[in-house]
Each structure stands twice: as C-alpha cells, then as structure tokens.
Design a protein around this motif. Sequence first.
Motif, mmCIF file in Angstrom:
data_model
loop_
_atom_site.group_PDB
_atom_site.id
_atom_site.type_symbol
_atom_site.label_atom_id
_atom_site.label_comp_id
_atom_site.label_asym_id
_atom_site.label_seq_id
_atom_site.Cartn_x
_atom_site.Cartn_y
_atom_site.Cartn_z
ATOM 1 N N GLY A 48 0.831 -1.198 0.000
ATOM 2 C CA GLY A 48 0.000 0.000 0.000
ATOM 3 C C GLY A 48 0.862 1.243 0.000
ATOM 4 N N ARG A 49 0.674 2.095 -1.006
ATOM 5 C CA ARG A 49 1.430 3.347 -1.100
ATOM 6 C C ARG A 49 0.599 4.478 -0.511
ATOM 7 N N ALA A 50 1.194 5.240 0.383
ATOM 8 C CA ALA A 50 0.493 6.389 0.979
ATOM 9 C C ALA A 50 0.093 7.353 -0.132
ATOM 10 N N VAL A 51 -1.101 7.893 -0.040
ATOM 11 C CA VAL A 51 -1.570 8.856 -1.042
ATOM 12 C C VAL A 51 -1.809 10.237 -0.434
ATOM 13 N N ARG A 52 -1.703 10.302 0.866
ATOM 14 C CA ARG A 52 -1.885 11.574 1.560
ATOM 15 C C ARG A 52 -0.509 12.066 1.990
ATOM 16 N N GLU A 53 -0.212 13.313 1.687
ATOM 17 C CA GLU A 53 1.088 13.870 2.042
ATOM 18 C C GLU A 53 1.318 13.780 3.544
ATOM 19 N N GLY A 54 2.512 13.348 3.907
ATOM 20 C CA GLY A 54 2.877 13.246 5.314
ATOM 21 C C GLY A 54 2.598 11.891 5.933
ATOM 22 N N ASP A 55 1.809 11.033 5.270
ATOM 23 C CA ASP A 55 1.549 9.699 5.817
ATOM 24 C C ASP A 55 2.819 8.868 5.723
ATOM 25 N N GLU A 56 3.134 8.199 6.794
ATOM 26 C CA GLU A 56 4.303 7.324 6.857
ATOM 27 C C GLU A 56 3.867 5.949 7.335
ATOM 28 N N PRO A 57 4.514 4.911 6.906
ATOM 29 C CA PRO A 57 5.578 4.894 5.905
ATOM 30 C C PRO A 57 4.993 5.111 4.509
ATOM 31 N N LYS A 58 5.875 5.468 3.572
ATOM 32 C CA LYS A 58 5.412 5.690 2.197
ATOM 33 C C LYS A 58 4.801 4.402 1.638
ATOM 34 N N TYR A 59 5.470 3.269 1.874
ATOM 35 C CA TYR A 59 4.946 1.962 1.466
ATOM 36 C C TYR A 59 4.756 1.095 2.691
ATOM 37 N N LEU A 60 3.615 0.454 2.751
ATOM 38 C CA LEU A 60 3.292 -0.476 3.826
ATOM 39 C C LEU A 60 2.993 -1.815 3.169
ATOM 40 N N ASN A 61 3.716 -2.844 3.551
ATOM 41 C CA ASN A 61 3.529 -4.165 2.955
ATOM 42 C C ASN A 61 2.810 -5.101 3.907
ATOM 43 N N SER A 62 2.199 -6.130 3.333
ATOM 44 C CA SER A 62 1.630 -7.205 4.140
ATOM 45 C C SER A 62 2.745 -7.838 4.952
ATOM 46 N N PRO A 63 2.424 -8.330 6.130
ATOM 47 C CA PRO A 63 3.433 -9.067 6.895
ATOM 48 C C PRO A 63 3.639 -10.447 6.264
ATOM 49 N N GLU A 64 4.712 -11.105 6.635
ATOM 50 C CA GLU A 64 4.930 -12.461 6.141
ATOM 51 C C GLU A 64 3.886 -13.387 6.750
ATOM 52 N N THR A 65 3.401 -14.302 5.921
ATOM 53 C CA THR A 65 2.397 -15.282 6.335
ATOM 54 C C THR A 65 2.794 -16.636 5.762
ATOM 55 N N SER A 66 1.953 -17.624 5.946
ATOM 56 C CA SER A 66 2.255 -18.947 5.389
ATOM 57 C C SER A 66 2.190 -18.941 3.863
ATOM 58 N N VAL A 67 1.589 -17.918 3.252
ATOM 59 C CA VAL A 67 1.526 -17.843 1.784
ATOM 60 C C VAL A 67 2.390 -16.734 1.209
ATOM 61 N N TYR A 68 3.010 -15.921 2.059
ATOM 62 C CA TYR A 68 3.812 -14.793 1.578
ATOM 63 C C TYR A 68 5.123 -14.681 2.344
ATOM 64 N N LYS A 69 6.192 -14.905 1.615
ATOM 65 C CA LYS A 69 7.552 -14.690 2.136
ATOM 66 C C LYS A 69 8.169 -13.646 1.224
ATOM 67 N N LYS A 70 8.339 -12.428 1.732
ATOM 68 C CA LYS A 70 8.781 -11.297 0.915
ATOM 69 C C LYS A 70 10.054 -11.599 0.131
ATOM 70 N N SER A 71 11.001 -12.278 0.735
ATOM 71 C CA SER A 71 12.278 -12.558 0.067
ATOM 72 C C SER A 71 12.141 -13.590 -1.061
ATOM 73 N N GLU A 72 10.977 -14.232 -1.171
ATOM 74 C CA GLU A 72 10.778 -15.263 -2.196
ATOM 75 C C GLU A 72 9.876 -14.804 -3.337
ATOM 76 N N ILE A 73 9.410 -13.568 -3.304
ATOM 77 C CA ILE A 73 8.435 -13.102 -4.297
ATOM 78 C C ILE A 73 8.979 -11.904 -5.055
ATOM 79 N N LEU A 74 8.823 -11.937 -6.362
ATOM 80 C CA LEU A 74 9.106 -10.777 -7.208
ATOM 81 C C LEU A 74 7.774 -10.288 -7.756
ATOM 82 N N PHE A 75 7.519 -9.002 -7.643
ATOM 83 C CA PHE A 75 6.277 -8.418 -8.146
ATOM 84 C C PHE A 75 6.218 -8.591 -9.666
ATOM 85 N N GLY A 76 5.138 -9.184 -10.139
ATOM 86 C CA GLY A 76 4.924 -9.336 -11.571
ATOM 87 C C GLY A 76 5.518 -10.582 -12.197
ATOM 88 N N LEU A 77 6.116 -11.474 -11.387
ATOM 89 C CA LEU A 77 6.763 -12.659 -11.962
ATOM 90 C C LEU A 77 5.771 -13.583 -12.654
#
Length: 189
Positions: A124-153
Amino acid sequence: PRTPAFNPVAKEERNRLIEIHDAASHFFSEMLWESSDGTKVLSYIKKRGLTEETIRAARLGFAPDSRQELLQRLIKDGYSKPEILAAGLAIARDTSAGECVDRFRMRLIFPIANTNGLLCAFAGRAVREGDEPKYLNSPETSVYKKSEILFGLAEAKSAIRNEKSAIIVEGYMDALTLRQAGFKHVVAC
C-alpha cells in the motif's frame, strides 16, 4: 533431508488465505473505481501514465480511510477475524476487547501474486502527504515470504523464458509502466 508429510490442514489454511486476498482485492478495486477518494487516486495513477487497461490488469485498488471497512466486508463475506488477522489484512489493537483495525488505510493498493498468479499479499502506497511509511507491505504469512516473491513474476515468467533475461526494477509503478510500454519480461523486487 526428508520430505515433510502432506498436511491437509495447512493446505486448507493456505487456500483460505489466498481466497481472503482475492476477496480483499475485489474490495480494494471497488473502492478505487467507485469511491470519491478512490477516483482521486485513480486520477493520480493515470497522471503517472498508466492506462485503464493496465490498472485493471494489475488489479490496482484503493484502501479507504476507514478503521474497519475491509474487516467488516470480509466478515460479511464469511471470513473470521482470526483468518483476517492471519492474512495480515487487519491488526489486533486491543486483544482483550477483540478490537481489530484494517492494516491498509488511505493507500493505493498493489496486489502481489505468487509465481502461480495467486494473490498472497499487498503493498500500500500512501496517497496523503505526510503519511508514513510511504509503502506499507503485508506481513509475512504462510503464503507470503517477501524474500521469495518478485512483483509481476507470474505475468513475466513466460516472457523471461523467451527473452532469456529479465528486467528488474525497484518499484511497482516502474514495473507496470515498463510492462505497459511492451517490456513483458519485467519484475520488481
């Protein structure tokens, strides 16, 4: 090493998490195209150069500025709070009172798929100025390991095979812009 025994409960849980992400993606897409804040974000995306076709193909969405709108929709769709929390779509605020809030609020949503094309996470990318963090990602789960996924693969793997190369970019918008320009063998880290 031994192959782990097949666990039908774990498979059922993973399938359910994939289903929840798909349901959430439909909600985010509806909010992008049909809510007043969403149409402002849609205008921003188009100003960045993405066409309607690319936006729809990428299943981009919008998370409204609401504490529980997604949570309530998913509950109405038959998902439980524990499942929604396990998917990383909500955060437990007050565990003794059972209060949960939506993880993504007032953000442009980029669905993240595994190599089979099944949605398993969101950025999720912040769309309101000043909102932090700029990008907020899903946490790792049993179906999502950030280090194992490339966006658009999932969309790019055939083109990568054909080209015998891949273009790796940093951002989601970069990947979508290049794909729209005809570079089908592009992914984002």
